[in-house]
Design an enzyme around this catalytic site. Structure first.
Site, PDB file in Angstrom:
ATOM      1  N   HIS A 199     -20.679  23.225   6.610  1.00 54.17           N
ATOM      2  CA  HIS A 199     -21.411  21.957   6.714  1.00 54.17           C
ATOM      3  C   HIS A 199     -20.686  20.856   5.951  1.00 54.17           C
ATOM      4  CE1 HIS A 199     -22.850  24.221   3.204  1.00 54.17           C
ATOM      5  NE2 HIS A 199     -22.864  23.045   2.603  1.00 54.17           N
ATOM      6  N   HIS A 235      -3.987   0.455   8.081  1.00 49.49           N
ATOM      7  CA  HIS A 235      -4.555   0.198   6.756  1.00 49.49           C
ATOM      8  C   HIS A 235      -5.998  -0.316   6.835  1.00 49.49           C
ATOM      9  CE1 HIS A 235      -4.092  -0.800   2.475  1.00 49.49           C
ATOM     10  NE2 HIS A 235      -4.789  -1.891   2.733  1.00 49.49           N
ATOM     11  N   HIS A 287     -18.091  22.012   3.011  1.00 49.06           N
ATOM     12  CA  HIS A 287     -18.294  23.299   2.343  1.00 49.06           C
ATOM     13  C   HIS A 287     -18.178  24.393   3.391  1.00 49.06           C
ATOM     14  CE1 HIS A 287     -20.568  21.706  -1.420  1.00 49.06           C
ATOM     15  NE2 HIS A 287     -19.290  21.883  -1.657  1.00 49.06           N
ATOM     16  N   ASN A 313       0.115  15.786  -2.980  1.00 53.14           N
ATOM     17  CA  ASN A 313      -0.253  14.758  -3.955  1.00 53.14           C
ATOM     18  C   ASN A 313       0.816  14.663  -5.047  1.00 53.14           C
ATOM     19  OD1 ASN A 313      -1.637  13.238  -6.017  1.00 53.14           O
ATOM     20  ND2 ASN A 313      -3.545  13.755  -4.971  1.00 53.14           N
ATOM     21  N   GLN A 364     -33.859  12.711  -9.886  1.00 49.02           N
ATOM     22  CA  GLN A 364     -35.122  12.144  -9.421  1.00 49.02           C
ATOM     23  C   GLN A 364     -34.820  11.071  -8.401  1.00 49.02           C
ATOM     24  OE1 GLN A 364     -36.154   8.823 -10.182  1.00 49.02           O
ATOM     25  NE2 GLN A 364     -38.255   8.984  -9.454  1.00 49.02           N
ATOM     26  N   GLN A 409      -8.555  13.961   0.787  1.00 50.55           N
ATOM     27  CA  GLN A 409      -7.776  14.872  -0.043  1.00 50.55           C
ATOM     28  C   GLN A 409      -8.136  16.318   0.247  1.00 50.55           C
ATOM     29  OE1 GLN A 409      -7.180  14.068  -4.201  1.00 50.55           O
ATOM     30  NE2 GLN A 409      -8.176  12.082  -4.057  1.00 50.55           N
ATOM     31  N   HIS A 449      -8.071   7.599   3.941  1.00 49.81           N
ATOM     32  CA  HIS A 449      -7.430   8.851   3.531  1.00 49.81           C
ATOM     33  C   HIS A 449      -8.433   9.798   2.889  1.00 49.81           C
ATOM     34  CE1 HIS A 449      -7.567   6.744  -0.319  1.00 49.81           C
ATOM     35  NE2 HIS A 449      -7.409   7.908  -0.916  1.00 49.81           N
ATOM     36  N   CYS A 466       0.840  -1.215   0.000  1.00 50.22           N
ATOM     37  CA  CYS A 466       0.000   0.000   0.000  1.00 50.22           C
ATOM     38  C   CYS A 466       0.867   1.254   0.000  1.00 50.22           C
ATOM     39  CB  CYS A 466      -0.891  -0.016   1.237  1.00 50.22           C
ATOM     40  SG  CYS A 466      -1.687   1.575   1.544  1.00 50.22           S
ATOM     41  N   HIS A 489     -21.249  17.483   3.493  1.00 51.76           N
ATOM     42  CA  HIS A 489     -22.169  16.723   2.632  1.00 51.76           C
ATOM     43  C   HIS A 489     -21.641  15.300   2.489  1.00 51.76           C
ATOM     44  CE1 HIS A 489     -24.472  20.068   0.808  1.00 51.76           C
ATOM     45  NE2 HIS A 489     -23.347  20.742   0.723  1.00 51.76           N
ATOM     46  N   GLU A 519     -32.497  11.632 -15.787  1.00 45.65           N
ATOM     47  CA  GLU A 519     -31.730  12.466 -14.850  1.00 45.65           C
ATOM     48  C   GLU A 519     -30.557  13.169 -15.499  1.00 45.65           C
ATOM     49  OE1 GLU A 519     -31.514   9.014 -12.239  1.00 45.65           O
ATOM     50  OE2 GLU A 519     -32.285  10.394 -10.726  1.00 45.65           O
ATOM     51  N   HIS A 570      -6.860   2.253   2.153  1.00 49.18           N
ATOM     52  CA  HIS A 570      -6.231   2.890   3.320  1.00 49.18           C
ATOM     53  C   HIS A 570      -7.001   4.190   3.638  1.00 49.18           C
ATOM     54  CE1 HIS A 570      -2.514   3.246   5.850  1.00 49.18           C
ATOM     55  NE2 HIS A 570      -3.150   4.385   6.070  1.00 49.18           N
ATOM     56  N   ASN A 614     -13.086  10.482  -0.612  1.00 45.71           N
ATOM     57  CA  ASN A 614     -13.736   9.678  -1.627  1.00 45.71           C
ATOM     58  C   ASN A 614     -13.466   8.238  -1.247  1.00 45.71           C
ATOM     59  OD1 ASN A 614     -15.176   9.554  -4.004  1.00 45.71           O
ATOM     60  ND2 ASN A 614     -13.332   9.243  -5.238  1.00 45.71           N
ATOM     61  N   CYS A 653     -12.263   5.220  -5.847  1.00 44.59           N
ATOM     62  CA  CYS A 653     -11.176   5.425  -4.893  1.00 44.59           C
ATOM     63  C   CYS A 653     -10.133   4.334  -5.110  1.00 44.59           C
ATOM     64  CB  CYS A 653     -11.711   5.381  -3.472  1.00 44.59           C
ATOM     65  SG  CYS A 653     -10.434   5.530  -2.237  1.00 44.59           S
ATOM     66  N   SER A 654      -8.877   4.756  -5.169  1.00 42.60           N
ATOM     67  CA  SER A 654      -7.827   3.843  -5.602  1.00 42.60           C
ATOM     68  C   SER A 654      -7.274   2.973  -4.481  1.00 42.60           C
ATOM     69  CB  SER A 654      -6.695   4.659  -6.232  1.00 42.60           C
ATOM     70  OG  SER A 654      -6.200   5.605  -5.301  1.00 42.60           O
ATOM     71  N   CYS A 672       0.569   3.273   3.456  1.00 46.61           N
ATOM     72  CA  CYS A 672       0.983   2.738   4.757  1.00 46.61           C
ATOM     73  C   CYS A 672       2.334   3.330   5.178  1.00 46.61           C
ATOM     74  CB  CYS A 672       1.078   1.213   4.693  1.00 46.61           C
ATOM     75  SG  CYS A 672      -0.481   0.367   4.989  1.00 46.61           S
TER      76      CYS A 672
HETATM   77  P1  H2U Z   1      -8.179   8.556  -4.159  1.00 46.48           P
HETATM   78  O1  H2U Z   1      -8.672   9.277  -2.938  1.00 46.48           O
HETATM   79  O2  H2U Z   1      -8.985   8.856  -5.373  1.00 46.48           O
HETATM   80  O3  H2U Z   1      -7.971   7.112  -3.954  1.00 46.48           O
HETATM   81  O4  H2U Z   1      -6.763   9.170  -4.476  1.00 46.48           O
HETATM   82  C1  H2U Z   1      -5.612   9.044  -3.728  1.00 46.48           C
HETATM   83  C2  H2U Z   1      -4.674  10.119  -4.198  1.00 46.48           C
HETATM   84  O5  H2U Z   1      -3.351   9.714  -3.919  1.00 46.48           O
HETATM   85  C3  H2U Z   1      -4.737  10.369  -5.710  1.00 46.48           C
HETATM   86  O6  H2U Z   1      -5.148  11.712  -5.906  1.00 46.48           O
HETATM   87  C4  H2U Z   1      -2.494  10.210  -4.911  1.00 46.48           C
HETATM   88  C5  H2U Z   1      -3.310  10.139  -6.179  1.00 46.48           C
HETATM   89  O7  H2U Z   1      -2.903  11.143  -7.070  1.00 46.48           O
HETATM   90  N1  H2U Z   1      -1.284   9.409  -4.935  1.00 46.48           N
HETATM   91  C6  H2U Z   1      -0.083   9.985  -4.595  1.00 46.48           C
HETATM   92  O8  H2U Z   1      -0.018  11.191  -4.330  1.00 46.48           O
HETATM   93  N2  H2U Z   1       1.030   9.218  -4.550  1.00 46.48           N
HETATM   94  C7  H2U Z   1       1.055   7.897  -4.872  1.00 46.48           C
HETATM   95  O9  H2U Z   1       2.075   7.286  -4.761  1.00 46.48           O
HETATM   96  C8  H2U Z   1      -0.158   7.241  -5.346  1.00 46.48           C
HETATM   97  C9  H2U Z   1      -1.419   8.027  -5.298  1.00 46.48           C
HETATM   98 ZN    ZN Z   2      -2.139   1.117   3.795  1.00 47.99          ZN
END
Ligand code: H2U
Ligand code: ZN
Length: 351
Positions: free
Chosen positions: A298, A115, A283, A78, A325, A170, A168, A53, A300, A319, A166, A155, A162-163, A56
């Site tokens: 708030h 994790h 927001h 990021n 709807q 943003q 997290h 991961c 969402h 939609e 773990h 997300n 979501c990738s 981690c």
């Molecule tokens: P998700 O919340 O969509 O899973 O995105 C995780 C973010 O982590 C994603 O915006 C970043 C991706 O760009 N990322 C890193 O900054 N470093 C990495 O090594 C992998 C993912």
């Molecule tokens: Zn992890």
């Protein structure tokens, strides 16, 4: 209005005063037959540490950096940021073809070194650390001269794209205010000019009186399904008193926000006995140097699920072309979430 509408039985539209949009509700359709599958609760046990991961502690990220051996909330820029600090100013104005350059920066926040946890499974002090990290980021990023808006969000779940499981979230901090908060700001401002009070403060008060869409509350926050919810289990968490941003909270309110996040997450997970996917975000007032008396911050939550852990709502057909709807009413969804336990199902299943 000549006649009363029966909001439980008749097709109708509901108004969203925050965005000045309408949503169609067809409550009579919840009686139609449904042959979709209903799954059994699955325990998807994850390891506390996953060597593969990239979030981690101690692991290498795809960007080539190595995470420290962090023991609490950990923030990094990021590696594949959607917005860049060094973007030069620029504008295209060619009749119908318009473009503007956007400057900003993006961060990733690991909520926990573990994790296998999610906000619903974390303890209140650890979630409070996450809220404090959001406050610090809002304050620090807001001081940057080219940052006028800060979007904090999470997300969650592969159905949301979501990738990584773990825990997290943003932060996208940027020069220009994005469309949705800009709309909310305009409507809160118009309301304040017209009535002299805050739209959402008034809204919270009326919902607390009516009670039919409240899911739970604590001393400082209320969780509800908004009257104008689009997604089947769309919810909001709002502070009971007006605060324009998350830095206005005192220590008790900060802890109460952590409590509300945990309880909302637990009820969601329990609803379909799954690790409930959603996009959630805060927001709040922009950091553009103005007062923003109109803002009532708030949270969402926009979960995609409709009927079970795998049956999701699609915003398609009418939609995409007409307007959103829903069938099940906001009051019906609030009742289901109100009935959910605040003890996480994995704990009672003996995970
Ligand atoms: P998700 O919340 O969509 O899973 O995105 C995780 C973010 O982590 C994603 O915006 C970043 C991706 O760009 N990322 C890193 O900054 N470093 C990495 O090594 C992998 C993912
Ligand atoms: Zn992890």
């Amino acid at each position: 209005m000549a006649d009363q509408i029966d909001l439980k039985e008749q097709p109708h539209r509901r108004y969203n005063p925050l965005t000045n949009e309408w949503i169609k509700v067809s409550p009579h359709r919840t009686k139609r037959p449904w042959n979709g599958q209903v799954e059994k609760a699955m325990l998807d046990k994850k390891p506390a540490f996953d060597p593969g991961c990239y979030l981690c502690p101690g692991n290498e990220r795809a960007g080539g950096h190595t995470n420290p051996d962090y023991t609490e909330t950990f923030v990094f820029e990021n590696d594949f940021a959607a917005l860049l600090k060094e973007t030069p100013p620029g504008e295209l104005k060619d009749g119908l073809f318009q473009a503007k350059s956007e400057r900003g920066l993006c961060k990733v926040i690991c909520f926990s070194p573990r994790h296998d946890l999610t906000i619903s499974l974390m303890e209140i002090p650890q979630i409070t650390d996450v809220v404090k990290t959001w406050q610090k980021e809002y304050e620090d990023l807001g001081k940057l001269e080219y940052i006028n808006h800060i979007q904090i969000f999470e997300n969650r779940g592969s159905v949301m794209g979501c990738s990584n499981p773990h825990p997290h979230g943003q932060i996208w901090a940027e020069e220009l205010i994005p469309d949705i908060p800009a709309k909310e700001q305009m409507n809160q401002k118009d309301y304040m000019i017209e009535k002299g009070t805050s739209l959402l403060t008034d809204y919270v008060r009326s919902e607390l009186e009516k009670k039919e869409r409240i899911i739970f509350e604590n001393d400082s926050f209320v969780a509800l399904v908004p009257f104008w919810a689009v997604w089947p289990y769309e919810t909001m968490i709002l502070p009971k008193r007006q605060m324009r941003n998350i830095c206005k909270m005192n220590d008790k309110e900060t802890r109460d926000m952590a409590d509300a996040l945990k309880r909302m997450g637990t009820r969601f997970d329990n609803l379909f006995q799954t690790s409930f996917p959603y996009s959630m975000g805060i927001h709040q007032a922009p950091t553009d140097g103005e007062d923003h008396d109109e803002w009532h911050f708030h949270i969402h939550y926009y979960p995609p699920l409709l009927r079970s852990a795998t049956v999701k709502k699609f915003m398609v057909g009418y939609e995409m072309l007409g307007m959103p709807q829903r069938d099940i009413t906001a009051e019906g969804s609030a009742a289901s979430l109100r009935d959910c336990s605040e003890e996480h199902y994995t704990l009672t299943l003996g995970a």
